[in-house]
Scaffold this motif. Sequence first.
Motif, PDB file in Angstrom:
ATOM      1  N   GLU A  59      36.964  38.593  40.226  1.00 33.91           N
ATOM      2  CA  GLU A  59      37.283  38.112  38.868  1.00 33.91           C
ATOM      3  C   GLU A  59      38.333  39.188  38.338  1.00 33.91           C
ATOM      4  O   GLU A  59      39.363  38.998  37.735  1.00 33.91           O
ATOM      5  CB  GLU A  59      35.895  37.950  37.914  1.00 33.91           C
ATOM      6  CG  GLU A  59      36.344  37.642  36.906  1.00 33.91           C
ATOM      7  CD  GLU A  59      35.261  37.477  35.818  1.00 33.91           C
ATOM      8  OE1 GLU A  59      35.196  37.150  34.595  1.00 33.91           O
ATOM      9  OE2 GLU A  59      33.916  37.326  36.427  1.00 33.91           O
ATOM     10  N   GLU A  60      37.979  40.504  38.412  1.00 31.95           N
ATOM     11  CA  GLU A  60      38.790  41.415  37.558  1.00 31.95           C
ATOM     12  C   GLU A  60      40.250  41.372  38.246  1.00 31.95           C
ATOM     13  O   GLU A  60      41.257  41.351  37.740  1.00 31.95           O
ATOM     14  CB  GLU A  60      38.317  42.935  37.860  1.00 31.95           C
ATOM     15  CG  GLU A  60      36.992  42.973  37.073  1.00 31.95           C
ATOM     16  CD  GLU A  60      36.425  44.238  37.453  1.00 31.95           C
ATOM     17  OE1 GLU A  60      37.197  45.235  38.458  1.00 31.95           O
ATOM     18  OE2 GLU A  60      35.357  44.674  37.256  1.00 31.95           O
ATOM     19  N   ARG A  63      42.128  38.092  36.942  1.00 32.04           N
ATOM     20  CA  ARG A  63      42.681  38.266  35.777  1.00 32.04           C
ATOM     21  C   ARG A  63      43.954  39.075  35.665  1.00 32.04           C
ATOM     22  O   ARG A  63      44.883  38.705  34.861  1.00 32.04           O
ATOM     23  CB  ARG A  63      41.491  39.178  34.959  1.00 32.04           C
ATOM     24  CG  ARG A  63      40.233  38.244  34.550  1.00 32.04           C
ATOM     25  CD  ARG A  63      39.329  38.545  33.370  1.00 32.04           C
ATOM     26  NE  ARG A  63      38.117  37.709  33.455  1.00 32.04           N
ATOM     27  CZ  ARG A  63      38.165  36.374  32.899  1.00 32.04           C
ATOM     28  NH1 ARG A  63      39.115  35.755  32.475  1.00 32.04           N
ATOM     29  NH2 ARG A  63      37.025  35.867  32.871  1.00 32.04           N
ATOM     30  N   GLU A  64      44.080  39.970  36.435  1.00 31.01           N
ATOM     31  CA  GLU A  64      45.380  40.746  36.575  1.00 31.01           C
ATOM     32  C   GLU A  64      46.261  40.154  36.919  1.00 31.01           C
ATOM     33  O   GLU A  64      47.294  40.090  36.458  1.00 31.01           O
ATOM     34  CB  GLU A  64      44.975  42.108  37.395  1.00 31.01           C
ATOM     35  CG  GLU A  64      44.376  43.314  36.774  1.00 31.01           C
ATOM     36  CD  GLU A  64      45.107  44.044  35.530  1.00 31.01           C
ATOM     37  OE1 GLU A  64      46.516  44.018  35.638  1.00 31.01           O
ATOM     38  OE2 GLU A  64      44.480  44.281  34.757  1.00 31.01           O
ATOM     39  N   GLN A  67      47.382  37.516  34.382  1.00 31.88           N
ATOM     40  CA  GLN A  67      48.065  38.224  33.379  1.00 31.88           C
ATOM     41  C   GLN A  67      49.508  38.422  33.475  1.00 31.88           C
ATOM     42  O   GLN A  67      50.339  38.242  32.592  1.00 31.88           O
ATOM     43  CB  GLN A  67      47.219  39.485  32.934  1.00 31.88           C
ATOM     44  CG  GLN A  67      47.947  40.440  31.704  1.00 31.88           C
ATOM     45  CD  GLN A  67      47.205  41.734  31.417  1.00 31.88           C
ATOM     46  OE1 GLN A  67      46.217  41.937  32.111  1.00 31.88           O
ATOM     47  NE2 GLN A  67      48.057  42.484  30.516  1.00 31.88           N
ATOM     48  N   MET A  79      40.077  31.625  40.592  1.00 31.28           N
ATOM     49  CA  MET A  79      39.264  32.065  39.361  1.00 31.28           C
ATOM     50  C   MET A  79      38.114  30.975  39.192  1.00 31.28           C
ATOM     51  O   MET A  79      36.914  31.368  38.760  1.00 31.28           O
ATOM     52  CB  MET A  79      40.174  32.268  38.101  1.00 31.28           C
ATOM     53  CG  MET A  79      39.323  32.491  36.784  1.00 31.28           C
ATOM     54  SD  MET A  79      38.582  34.314  36.957  1.00 31.28           S
ATOM     55  CE  MET A  79      40.084  35.348  36.513  1.00 31.28           C
ATOM     56  N   HIS A  95      39.915  26.869  33.784  1.00 29.21           N
ATOM     57  CA  HIS A  95      40.834  27.007  35.058  1.00 29.21           C
ATOM     58  C   HIS A  95      41.342  25.985  35.927  1.00 29.21           C
ATOM     59  O   HIS A  95      42.364  25.517  36.055  1.00 29.21           O
ATOM     60  CB  HIS A  95      40.376  28.334  35.813  1.00 29.21           C
ATOM     61  CG  HIS A  95      40.312  29.398  34.865  1.00 29.21           C
ATOM     62  ND1 HIS A  95      41.683  30.236  34.711  1.00 29.21           N
ATOM     63  CD2 HIS A  95      39.521  30.320  34.484  1.00 29.21           C
ATOM     64  CE1 HIS A  95      41.338  31.576  34.073  1.00 29.21           C
ATOM     65  NE2 HIS A  95      39.987  31.436  33.619  1.00 29.21           N
TER      66      HIS A  95
END
Length: 114
Positions: A59-60, A63-64, A67, A79, A95
């Motif tokens: 997930e991290e 997210r990057e 972004q 996601m 999503h």
Amino acid sequence: MEDMRALSYGLGQQYFEERDYRGAIRALAPIVEETPEDVGTRLLLARAYYHAALLKPAEEQLREVLQREPTESYAHLMMARTLERQSRADEAGKHRRIVAALTGDEDHLQPHRP
């Protein structure tokens, strides 16, 4: 240095293709740390985390990616699946709607059935 990155990426891809997802993570994580703007490598790392059932790190990374590339439809799909595996269907739905809008494929609105 570029040669070492290419070698590590190739190794990470090979591990991923062989379904050695933890090996892929070991090969790809240093590349992402060194070149955080490399969305392709970060997405492959996220996929390796996902398949290794390391959902928070997946997930991290996703997210990057989002972004940096908010219209990356595959990252939105990953996601959604990552959130669904964490029993966060409401968040995943957002999503899925984005994927459907980006691709024009309403089949993406349905949750993934493994």
